[in-house]
Every structure is written in C-alpha cells, then in structure tokens.
Design a protein around this motif. Structure first.
Motif, short mmCIF file in Angstrom:
data_model
loop_
_atom_site.label_atom_id
_atom_site.label_comp_id
_atom_site.label_asym_id
_atom_site.label_seq_id
_atom_site.Cartn_x
_atom_site.Cartn_y
_atom_site.Cartn_z
N UNK A 161 10.82 5.74 42.88
CA UNK A 161 11.87 6.66 43.21
C UNK A 161 12.30 6.66 44.53
N UNK A 162 11.43 6.68 45.26
CA UNK A 162 11.42 6.58 47.00
C UNK A 162 12.21 5.44 47.25
N UNK B 148 15.80 5.29 46.29
CA UNK B 148 16.65 6.16 47.22
C UNK B 148 16.48 5.36 48.67
N UNK C 29 13.84 4.08 50.66
CA UNK C 29 12.65 4.04 51.42
C UNK C 29 11.76 2.94 51.15
#
Lengths: 313, 285
Positions: free
Chosen positions: A70-71, A74, A76
């Motif tokens: 998820x990071x 997004x 990252x």
C-alpha cells in the motif's frame, strides 16, 4: 572523529545506516518491520532518526508485506525485513500478488540467511529463499557478500522502481570490496582469473570461495572466480564465457542446491554450453541448531570441500 | 459531491448496473455474479455521492482510495468506473476477453481507476492500511475505503491488518464487510461462523457500524458518519443479499461464480433480473 570503516561494522548496522542516509535525502524511504527491527538493525538506528517513517507491525509478516505494498503504490519506497524464512516462504503469496503481480515498489530483506542463523535452528534456517524468490516474475534477487556490496545494493534498490529481494547477513563479514565498489546487477564480479575451473559463488559463501581459490593457486590450480551478487537477473554472458575457457564449473551457496544459484547456473549452461557442474550447497535437507563450522562441514561447504570440488575438474 | 441524490435516478441506475453486470458476466461465459450484485448500491453511493475522485486524472494524489479486497467483485467496480468516465462504457463488454483491461479480479495495472490489485483473498486490508499510513505521513485528508468479503474474513491476514489499524488509530480508514452471509461452500454460519462479527471488530479497537447495504439513505448516512469518526478506524458491517436482483441466483451459494455455457443459461440469468428495461452501453452481436 574518524568514521568506522564499513567492513568493521555488523552488516545490519550498515543496512540501517545506509537507509538513514537515503531517508535523509529522500522523503519516500520508509522502513516496515515485523517485530525484528532490532535483529535487522533498524531499531534504534532508523527508528530514532526517522520515527515518522518507521512502522512496526508486530509479529505479522504478511501484514508487513501488504502494508508495504500500500505504501509503495502511494509512492513510498518501503524496506520490509524479517528473518529469511519469514520474509519469503511464509509470505510467498502476499509477495507474489500484492507486490510482484501488482508491481508495488517494495524492497524485501531476508536476514540471517541459511546456516548463519545457527542457534535458531531448523525453523529459522531457510535454504530456499534464493530459489523461490527467483521463481517469481518481476522480482530481482540479490545476495551481497560484504558491507560495501550491501550498502551499494541497498542504494541501488532504493533507486530501482520495482520489487526486489535481498539476503542480508547480519554480522561482521570479511572485507571483499571497498568504497569504490559499483553495484551492477547485470554483471558478475570477476574476483580471480584462471583457466582450470570456474568457481561461482554468492552471498555468505563468497569469502570462503576466495580463500579456497587462493589456496588452490598455491597448488597450481588456476581458478576463474565469479561472484554473483545478483542471482536474478543472472549474468549469463560471463558464466558462459568462463565455462568455455575452463570446461568445468563449481557452484557454492549457503542454500539448497535445488533451484538457487546452482540451479540457475545449470539452467543457463544446459541450454547454452553444456558443461559439467558440481553444485555445493545443502542437499534437500532441513537445517538444525549447530555452529556454523559444524554445518559447513556437514553440508560440504567448507574451504576444504570447495577446494576438493575444484580439483575434480 | 459529484452528484445530488435523486432516489428515482439511483433506483434506475442500480437496476441498470445489475443488468449490465449480469450481461457482461453471462457474455464472458462465467463469473462472480453474487458478490458483484450484493455491492451495487454501496458502490454507486461511494462513486456518485461520497468519494472525491477525478476520472480524467485517476491517480490524482488527493483522491479518496478504494481497495476492493474481494477482488472477484471486479465487474461491479468496472461498471461504476465506466459510468463515472474512467474509461468508455463500450469497453465493459470485454470482461475477461483475450487482451482485456477488465480481468475477473481487480488489477491496478490494467484498469484506470483501480487503486489496488486483489484476488488472493485477505490481502487488501493490509494494502489499505498502507494507503492510510501513507496518507498520515503525507498529512493528506483523503479517506481510504476497503471492501472485504464475509468469507474473506476467514483469512488470518485480515485480522493482522485489523489489529494494526486499531493500534495505529487509522481514522482515515473506513472498511466495509459485504455481509451477504454466503461463501463458496455454503452459508458463513455453517462453514465457519463469523459471529459475533461486530464484537470481533470492536475487540480489535475499531468503531463498528451496521447498515442495510441496499438502502440508499442508510448507506450514505453510515458511510459519511464513518468518515467523521476520529481516533479509530471504522468497520461498517453491510447487511446485503448475495446476487440481489437476480431471482434465480439470489441468496444461493451457486451465485458466487455462475457458469453460463449456453444461450439457455444466459436467458435464465437475464430473465431472472427484476428490472430489464435498459439499453446496454455496448453493441452486441
């Protein structure tokens, strides 16, 4: 105050320091741990330097991978670490789907590879991470052998915009390279040139292979030594070129002989230049609680074993 | 939000969604009808009334995110995305066709507007936690929605994520359980009961709300209330009916993944829709 040279540091310290340096200049670098931050060195080095970008999910490795995904989606660049079995085989489907298939830019780090996890024994002793991670599409697989190569590998992974897996030895390692080392996953490192036998090594076994090659030179056996920090992608050209000159190949790895570096070498040579190969590694067995010396001897990985295999060319 | 609520219009839209979803799935020969139809009102409400999105810029940083962790409900999401303008409606008929951008399970690399790939159950809530943490680190105001299945809640990874989100007070995370009480092998209460489901989520430090997943007012009021919760993530348990609106499949385990081998089966499902007075948004042979 003079900084301690990298090769005098535990590799986990080098890992954490490198991540801190990367994070200082890149706000996208994050660390995700699963209750082993101390073991991988990010606690306290990274957790104190960048507390807002340090996430500990507890003993939940699959969740670590999913949160990393998820990071990453997004924007990252998460580095997710655990002991090699829990960073790979335990969470294999989570990595396959949420990371590799989804092309989420997650960096997975498996610490204490193979027999280096000695006192933790068979449950923690993973001999198949290079093999299973190599079998996954959209996944690079690296096994650095010393502090300089580890630091360079981590930096390369941070710049790479896709998934990658790296084995990380945690303790101090013999120095092989220095600050001038350039990480190139497309090229094997030619550590020694010779015409009698090709010796192919990776990760923790490379210093042992270097020693074996040196001793063999004194005996008059000229070893062509290729170190593969990258098991995938695999530099096929250097391998085939060397095998063509020597006619005999020995592989050595802190892994099972099934599917890892030895497997990869055999795949390439069987198609491009059929050559006799001896694979040194663990032969289809589980690990156990024991010293490294005991395990090196038991599984035929000691310097003497490497020399013996090289002489059989 | 994008559009004011008009009950008549939304009722008509829900019927049209069900008609198109059923047609797409039947035309492809098989598919996950039940779990797509149970989500129609929820998905329409999210995309028409709640979520902050820009169809012309699907990756706009400030957007709300949705992880459809029960990725097999891709068809209902595709219809919503097409009707919101993320891609041409005519493309809907390519579901599962060779070379399609609309695979059976949601795939972020294939379809404009899909935030996360899902299909191997249990993984999406962790990714949603990652989105929520990303929003927190970047100090963004967006909401991360995550829809999980009731059968999917058997997966241990769901509860790893649940514990994490509760511990980290992820109040920018709103999860919805599509509680249609059916999974592939039968009723959830018979396979592995989830009850007491609300208590479980409360015990993991979540705010818990329940709603009728087919009631426009209840859905909107509950979701917006969940977005306003501070200090903890919210789980909305949506009481739904699997295959809602297709009478021959409604509330049957077989509706999970229907097989449509021939014209007779096609007719069976299409004719069982409670509303059929719609034009398909694509040409058919």
């Amino acid at each position: 105050m003079a900084e301690t040279p990298l090769h005098e540091l535990e590799l986990r310290k080098v890992y954490a320091q490198t991540l801190v340096e990367l994070a200082d200049g890149n706000p996208e670098i994050v660390v995700v741990e699963a209750d082993l931050g101390k073991a991988s060195g990010t606690i306290p080095t990274f957790s104190e330097a960048h507390p807002e970008r340090f996430i500990d999910v507890g003993v939940a490795e699959a969740n670590m991978i999913g949160i990393g995904a998820g990071l990453a989606v997004d924007g990252f660049v998460p580095f997710c670490a655990s002991f090699t079995p829990f960073a790979t085989r335990r969470v294999y489907d989570a990595i396959t789907i949420s990371v590799a298939y989804a092309d989420a830019n997650v960096k997975i780090v498996g610490t204490a590879p193979g027999i280096t996890t000695g006192p933790n024994g068979g449950t923690h002793m993973c001999f198949q991470d290079l093999a299973i991670m190599r079998a996954m599409p959209n996944m690079c697989v690296f096994a650095p052998c010393d502090a300089y190569e580890l630091a360079a590998c981590v930096r390369w992974m941070a710049d790479w915009d896709h998934p990658a897996y790296m084995q990380m030895i945690r303790m101090v390692q013999p120095q092989v390279f220095d600050e001038s080392y350039l990480f190139d996953p497309q090229r094997a490192v030619h550590l020694r040139r010779g015409g009698d036998v090709t010796l192919v090594s990776t990760g923790w076994m490379t210093p042992f292979a270097i020693e074996a090659a040196e001793q063999l030179a004194a005996e008059g056996v000229a070893v062509d030594h290729l170190h593969y920090v990258s098991v995938k992608p695999l530099d096929e050209e250097s391998l085939v070129e060397s095998a063509r000159r020597t006619g005999y190949v020995v592989t050595v790895e802190n892994q099972s002989v099934i599917g890892g570096l030895g497997g990869a070498v055999c795949e390439v040579l069987s198609e491009k230049l059929p050559t006799r190969v001896t694979r040194l590694g663990v032969h289809d067995q589980f690990g156990e609680v024991a010293t490294e010396e005991y395990l090196l001897n038991k599984h035929g990985l000691s310097v003497e074993h490497i020399k013996q295999a090289c002489r059989e060319g | 939000m994008a559009e004011d609520f008009d009950r008549e219009e939304f009722d008509r839209l829900a019927g049209e969604f069900r008609y198109v979803i059923t047609d797409m799935i039947c035309r492809s020969g098989s598919g996950h009808l039940g779990g797509s139809l149970s989500l129609v009102e929820i998905i329409i409400t999210l995309y028409r009334r709640v979520m902050n999105l820009d169809p012309a810029n699907p990756k706009w940083e400030g957007r709300d995110r949705l992880v459809l962790s029960k990725g097999h409900a891709g068809p209902v999401l595709y219809v919503a995305l097409a009707y919101q303008g993320f891609f041409p409606r005519a493309e809907l008929k390519t579901l599962n066709a060779d070379g399609t951008r609309l695979p059976s399970h949601a795939d972020r690399l294939q379809t404009p507007g899909i935030d996360m790939t899902a299909g191997s159950l249990g993984q999406g809530l962790s990714a949603a936690c990652g989105f929520a943490m990303a929003g927190r680190i970047r100090r963004r105001e967006h909401t991360v929605f995550c829809i999980i299945g009731d059968g999917e809640s058997d997966e241990g990874m769901i509860w790893e994520a649940a514990m994490f989100a509760g511990h980290n007070s992820l109040d920018n995370l709103v999860a919805i359980t599509d509680y249609n009480r059916l999974q592939i092998d039968g009723f959830t209460d018979e396979v592995v009961t989830l009850e007491p489901l609300a208590d479980k989520w409360r015990a993991f430090n979540w705010e818990v709300m329940e709603m009728d997943g087919h009631d426009w007012d209840d859905i909107y009021a509950t979701i917006t209330a969940a977005q306003a919760v501070r200090g903890r993530p919210t789980m909305i348990i949506a009481h739904t009916t699997k295959a809602r609106g297709c009478t021959v499949a409604e509330n049957l385990p077989e509706s999970h993944n229907i097989k449509v081998p021939d014209e007779a089966a096609f007719e069976k499902y299409i004719c069982a829709l409670t509303c059929r007075d719609y034009e398909l948004p694509y040409e058919v042979d």
